[in-house]
Every structure is written in C-alpha cells, then in structure tokens.
Enzyme design. Sequence first.
Site, PDB file in Angstrom:
ATOM      1  N   TYR A  36      72.820  53.633  16.096  1.00  0.00           N
ATOM      2  CA  TYR A  36      71.652  51.948  15.661  1.00  0.00           C
ATOM      3  C   TYR A  36      71.972  51.450  17.493  1.00  0.00           C
ATOM      4  O   TYR A  36      72.041  52.234  18.271  1.00  0.00           O
ATOM      5  CB  TYR A  36      72.827  51.471  14.742  1.00  0.00           C
ATOM      6  CG  TYR A  36      73.294  50.497  14.836  1.00  0.00           C
ATOM      7  CD1 TYR A  36      75.236  50.942  15.139  1.00  0.00           C
ATOM      8  CD2 TYR A  36      73.164  48.974  14.758  1.00  0.00           C
ATOM      9  CE1 TYR A  36      75.611  50.084  15.398  1.00  0.00           C
ATOM     10  CE2 TYR A  36      74.299  48.538  16.061  1.00  0.00           C
ATOM     11  CZ  TYR A  36      75.299  49.081  15.938  1.00  0.00           C
ATOM     12  OH  TYR A  36      76.447  47.775  16.264  1.00  0.00           O
ATOM     13  N   ARG A  55      70.934  54.693  25.450  1.00  0.00           N
ATOM     14  CA  ARG A  55      71.721  54.029  25.106  1.00  0.00           C
ATOM     15  C   ARG A  55      71.396  55.235  23.763  1.00  0.00           C
ATOM     16  O   ARG A  55      72.075  55.905  23.001  1.00  0.00           O
ATOM     17  CB  ARG A  55      72.549  52.751  25.391  1.00  0.00           C
ATOM     18  CG  ARG A  55      73.671  52.720  24.480  1.00  0.00           C
ATOM     19  CD  ARG A  55      73.911  51.858  24.557  1.00  0.00           C
ATOM     20  NE  ARG A  55      73.501  50.254  23.693  1.00  0.00           N
ATOM     21  CZ  ARG A  55      73.323  49.623  23.584  1.00  0.00           C
ATOM     22  NH1 ARG A  55      74.873  49.015  24.691  1.00  0.00           N
ATOM     23  NH2 ARG A  55      73.062  48.778  22.869  1.00  0.00           N
ATOM     24  N   ARG A 103      76.518  66.242  -0.317  1.00  0.00           N
ATOM     25  CA  ARG A 103      77.930  65.473   0.411  1.00  0.00           C
ATOM     26  C   ARG A 103      78.513  66.939   0.736  1.00  0.00           C
ATOM     27  O   ARG A 103      78.839  67.644   0.130  1.00  0.00           O
ATOM     28  CB  ARG A 103      78.566  65.012  -0.970  1.00  0.00           C
ATOM     29  CG  ARG A 103      79.478  64.675   0.104  1.00  0.00           C
ATOM     30  CD  ARG A 103      80.762  63.282  -0.382  1.00  0.00           C
ATOM     31  NE  ARG A 103      81.327  62.650   0.242  1.00  0.00           N
ATOM     32  CZ  ARG A 103      82.980  63.589   0.328  1.00  0.00           C
ATOM     33  NH1 ARG A 103      83.097  63.902   0.312  1.00  0.00           N
ATOM     34  NH2 ARG A 103      84.239  62.637   1.486  1.00  0.00           N
ATOM     35  N   HIS A 105      80.903  67.645   4.728  1.00  0.00           N
ATOM     36  CA  HIS A 105      80.888  66.802   6.093  1.00  0.00           C
ATOM     37  C   HIS A 105      80.031  67.544   6.899  1.00  0.00           C
ATOM     38  O   HIS A 105      80.041  66.821   7.640  1.00  0.00           O
ATOM     39  CB  HIS A 105      82.294  66.775   5.958  1.00  0.00           C
ATOM     40  CG  HIS A 105      83.586  65.858   5.261  1.00  0.00           C
ATOM     41  ND1 HIS A 105      83.432  65.839   3.988  1.00  0.00           N
ATOM     42  CD2 HIS A 105      84.522  64.351   6.213  1.00  0.00           C
ATOM     43  CE1 HIS A 105      84.436  64.990   3.547  1.00  0.00           C
ATOM     44  NE2 HIS A 105      85.005  64.023   4.656  1.00  0.00           N
ATOM     45  N   LYS A 150      76.847  54.111  19.928  1.00  0.00           N
ATOM     46  CA  LYS A 150      76.862  53.043  18.601  1.00  0.00           C
ATOM     47  C   LYS A 150      76.424  53.355  17.651  1.00  0.00           C
ATOM     48  O   LYS A 150      74.982  53.612  17.242  1.00  0.00           O
ATOM     49  CB  LYS A 150      75.930  52.804  19.304  1.00  0.00           C
ATOM     50  CG  LYS A 150      75.715  50.889  18.892  1.00  0.00           C
ATOM     51  CD  LYS A 150      74.304  49.825  19.777  1.00  0.00           C
ATOM     52  CE  LYS A 150      74.317  48.414  19.153  1.00  0.00           C
ATOM     53  NZ  LYS A 150      75.627  47.840  18.896  1.00  0.00           N
ATOM     54  N   GLU A 182      87.022  45.819  25.172  1.00  0.00           N
ATOM     55  CA  GLU A 182      85.828  44.627  24.744  1.00  0.00           C
ATOM     56  C   GLU A 182      86.388  44.115  23.571  1.00  0.00           C
ATOM     57  O   GLU A 182      87.096  43.726  22.910  1.00  0.00           O
ATOM     58  CB  GLU A 182      84.766  45.730  24.471  1.00  0.00           C
ATOM     59  CG  GLU A 182      84.824  46.674  22.923  1.00  0.00           C
ATOM     60  CD  GLU A 182      83.277  47.529  22.621  1.00  0.00           C
ATOM     61  OE1 GLU A 182      82.345  47.131  23.519  1.00  0.00           O
ATOM     62  OE2 GLU A 182      83.457  47.989  21.801  1.00  0.00           O
TER      63      GLU A 182
END
Length: 288
Positions: A36, A55, A103, A105, A150, A182
């Site tokens: 995101y 990014r 589903r 992985h 991110k 951070e």
Amino acid sequence: MSEGSQIVYLNGSFLPIGEARVSVLDRGFIYGDGVYEVIPSYRRAPFRMPHHLRRLQASLDGIRLANPMNDEAWDALVRDLIARQPFEDQSVYLQVTRGVAKRDHAFPKGAAATVFMMSNPLTLPSRDQVEHGVAVVTADDNRWLRCDLKTTSLVGNVLMRQFAADHGAVETVMFRDGWLTEASASNVLVVRGGTIVAPPKDHQILPGITYDATLEFAREAGMAMEIRPVRREEALAADEMWLSSSTKEVLAVTSVDGSSFAGGEPGPMFRRMYAAFQSHKPAASRRA
Ligand code: PDD
C-alpha cells in the site's frame, strides 16, 4: 457526505464505499498479501507523487507482484479520485493485493491483482501537538526483517501502535538489538549537538517519503545532518527527537515512557525544521 457515499476506486470503477465489495478469498484478506501507499495531498495536489510511486514499485518488486498499472495511469487515477472528494487536503490510500484465489500460500496462477483506492480528509497534528510536542513509549522491535516494504501485513505495527494508545502516547518508538529503528507508523530522527541524526534506510525501516523530504529541506536550510545507526542510549539522551510521516509531517517528541523528554518542549532545531517543511507546501495549506 453521508456514511457510505464516499467515492472510492476498486478494480477499474469508481463507486460509493458502501457498495465496494471484495471477495473473502482475496489474498489481502486471507494473508495480508499486498502492498500500500499513503499519499498526502495539499489543496488537491499530491505531495511527492513520483516518490510514492517509486516506493510502490519497490514494495511490489519486494513481494514479487507485477505492477498492475504504469506511473501515468496511477497518476491519473490518484488525481481523478482526489477530484471526486468534497474536501481540499486529502490523504490518498491505495493498495494492491495478489487478488482472489483458492487458499494456498504459494502464488496463484493467473489471478488478477486487486486495486483499491480511497481518499480521506488529511488530518494533520493539532496546533497543540505542533507547539508542545507529543508523547511516545518505547519497545523492542519484534517485526519481520523486511520493514522496508510497505506491505498490508501490519499486525506487528498495529500491536505497537495499540501499545502506544494504551499508554496515552501517539507512537511507539522501537529498538532492535539496542539500535533505533522507527516508530509504529512513522520514522524517527534525533538531534545531537545541533546535528540531525537519522538511521539509515535499510531493511529495518520503511524508507519514509517524509524522512527524505525532511532531510532534503534541512540540507537546503543549511542544517547539519548525519545518516548512521543510533544506539538506544544515544536516542534517549538526544537533545531532540522527531517523528516524520505523511500524516504527521514533522512532529517533536517531548515525553518518552511517561517522563518529560528534551526539556518538555520542542527544541530550536525542530522549530527551524517545521518552518522549512511548511515553506515547501502549497501556500494555501501552510500552517503558521
Ligand atoms: N505510515 N514507518 C512506518 C512503519 C510507517 O507506517 C510510515 C507511514 C512511515 C513514514 O513514511 P512516509 O513518510 O512515507 O509516510 C515510516 C503511513 C502514514 C500509514 O501507514 O498510514
């Protein structure tokens, strides 16, 4: 604007948020398998869009997901979404997941990425927070080692941010093996003897767009800076500590773990930095 009528973007269409639907098999829902961005927009002008799109590409590359759009298309969509909102200053949220599949992985074959975007009013820190600083708590960083991506898998950050909320603080500042990384949803910079010291942008922190902007504006303003690892003891004994993020801009820390920090007031370097930051924003949305 009534609840549910806000216009969002989902997989090629603009529609009211109350009508936006994603399958329960979406890998974003099942695995947090997505990335995101949060792009602040001042007076409807996205701030540092090319940096955010770079990014985004790095995050997509990091999770091995093809970018569903080129930068021109992203740029046009973000501006279109902004134009459809009734407020001026906005925080654009966009996410891309690996799509809907049975589903398993391992990556699905042939699933189309899910693209979702919304834009909310940009809520900047209050005047009181800017003038008097904010409280943080500290904790050991227990997240994975790809914090440079991110991703929407944010439960580590969620728990850290809730730890701050539980203690009436705005953020949890984290240390890994005794080194500053951070905060739950922002970068952390400190000031020692008139020099801004920032931890390097490695795999342990998100390469913040505001972190870069802060250092760039500081350089222009002739402020001294160093990029190097920061020990916990050094951070906690610093003259100043700042948080940076797209929704916080730059914010001074004046309380750490319940005790007054750095004299309990934002320091002189912060005041210079804040003024420099404001002077780079579109005139109409500057804060005094
Ligand atoms: N968070 N570090 C973390 C863990 C973050 O989540 C963020 C931003 C930052 C600062 O990055 P930037 O300056 O590009 O906003 C650093 C956003 C705002 C969020 O998740 O809402």
